[in-house]
Design an enzyme around this catalytic site. Sequence first.
Site, PDB file in Angstrom:
ATOM      1  N   HIS A  87      -2.333   6.247   4.454  1.00 21.57           N
ATOM      2  CA  HIS A  87      -1.088   6.193   4.901  1.00 21.57           C
ATOM      3  C   HIS A  87      -0.570   7.662   4.229  1.00 21.57           C
ATOM      4  O   HIS A  87      -0.926   8.140   3.167  1.00 21.57           O
ATOM      5  CB  HIS A  87      -0.179   5.364   4.056  1.00 21.57           C
ATOM      6  CG  HIS A  87      -0.453   3.887   4.612  1.00 21.57           C
ATOM      7  ND1 HIS A  87      -0.952   3.690   5.863  1.00 21.57           N
ATOM      8  CD2 HIS A  87      -0.169   2.680   4.344  1.00 21.57           C
ATOM      9  CE1 HIS A  87      -1.093   2.489   6.017  1.00 21.57           C
ATOM     10  NE2 HIS A  87      -0.325   1.862   5.363  1.00 21.57           N
ATOM     11  N   CYS A 105       0.801  -1.019   0.013  1.00 15.05           N
ATOM     12  CA  CYS A 105       0.019   0.135  -0.085  1.00 15.05           C
ATOM     13  C   CYS A 105       0.727   1.042   0.050  1.00 15.05           C
ATOM     14  O   CYS A 105       0.507   2.261  -0.596  1.00 15.05           O
ATOM     15  CB  CYS A 105      -1.172   0.094   1.115  1.00 15.05           C
ATOM     16  SG  CYS A 105       0.064  -0.520   2.557  1.00 15.05           S
TER      17      CYS A 105
END
Length: 339
Positions: A238, A125
């Site tokens: 994130h 990710c």
Amino acid sequence: MRVAIVGATGAVGHELLKVLEGSTLQFDELLLFASPRSAGSTLPFRGQDLTVQVTPEGAIDAELILASAGGSISKEKAPAWVAGGAVVIDNSSAFRYDPEVPLVVPEVNGEAALSHKGIIANPNCTTAIAVVAVAPIHRAYGVRRMIVSTYQATSGAGAKGMDELLQETHKVLHGQEAGAEVFAHPIPFNVIPHIDAFQDNGYTKEEMKVAWETRKIIGDESLKISCTAVRIPTLRTHSEAITLELERPATPEEVRALLAGAAGVEVRDTPAEKLYPMPLTASGKYNVEVGRIRPSLVFDGGIDLFVAGDQLLKGAALNAVQIAEYLQQKGALKARTQV
Ligand code: A2P
């Protein structure tokens, strides 16, 4: 065409269902699989309640399988799924470093997906979010060196990571001591510079994934990359601080204009109005927010920037569905199912 999700009850599985609801992917039936714990439960999809089934031992009767139940399940079962005729888009790290398996972010290297031999890997990710912003800069100015520091949400460790953040924070707020099972240390009110296992070189596997996978997706093994990966007490999205040394000097204005026209990017860069990338604004968005674009004070002509991307979406579910859409647009999904 039948599409199956393996790991449908997990954090990424839930996002896969949501992204598929609004996707342009044409299919007739959606099958949901998870562990025996979830068998018989139902999940809503396009106005229907679909029943979750136990993941079978062998082949699955579907043309496309979106796998998100972890690396060991993928490693063990994906060969049988491919032998059964399915195309597998795998969200785990099980096959990412196999030279036979394309590692794909459609905005960057979509055409690599067309050379698959049954399995296409979805990147880590953190990497997927970074390359959406960095690849256009690399194409225009040539990235020589890249230094990344990450601020990663608890959902990177799955639904159980988010649960641990909420439960342990609740404990702290009620005067109790926080514990840790999913994370190496209590996560509330803390930052933990430890994601995945430490390697012999002193970096964690998560940090090395960013280096290995960015090179493979961008297709430049000479790129030098160093990463510090840190878990922070947020639920999703994130963030990453990225410093780039460039072959050809770039100004922030040039990079801002370049990224404004780049697929998958939202430039959010008006500091005077307090507009910059943040998990609060990037969560739930398909585009990766990019901002704080400024000249590097270390590398002449280089660039510093900050990105925030919903890692359950672009870092996982959305990217997987975009790969499937790309294959279908190119006729590659259909061609394989007609074999
Ligand atoms: P289950 O909910 O039944 O445990 P997450 O990444 O959020 O932890 O989710 C992991 C996903 O992988 C869940 O859907 C989970 O199902 C699924 N899973 C875990 N173990 C297995 C297994 N042995 N076989 C199939 N699916 C599994």
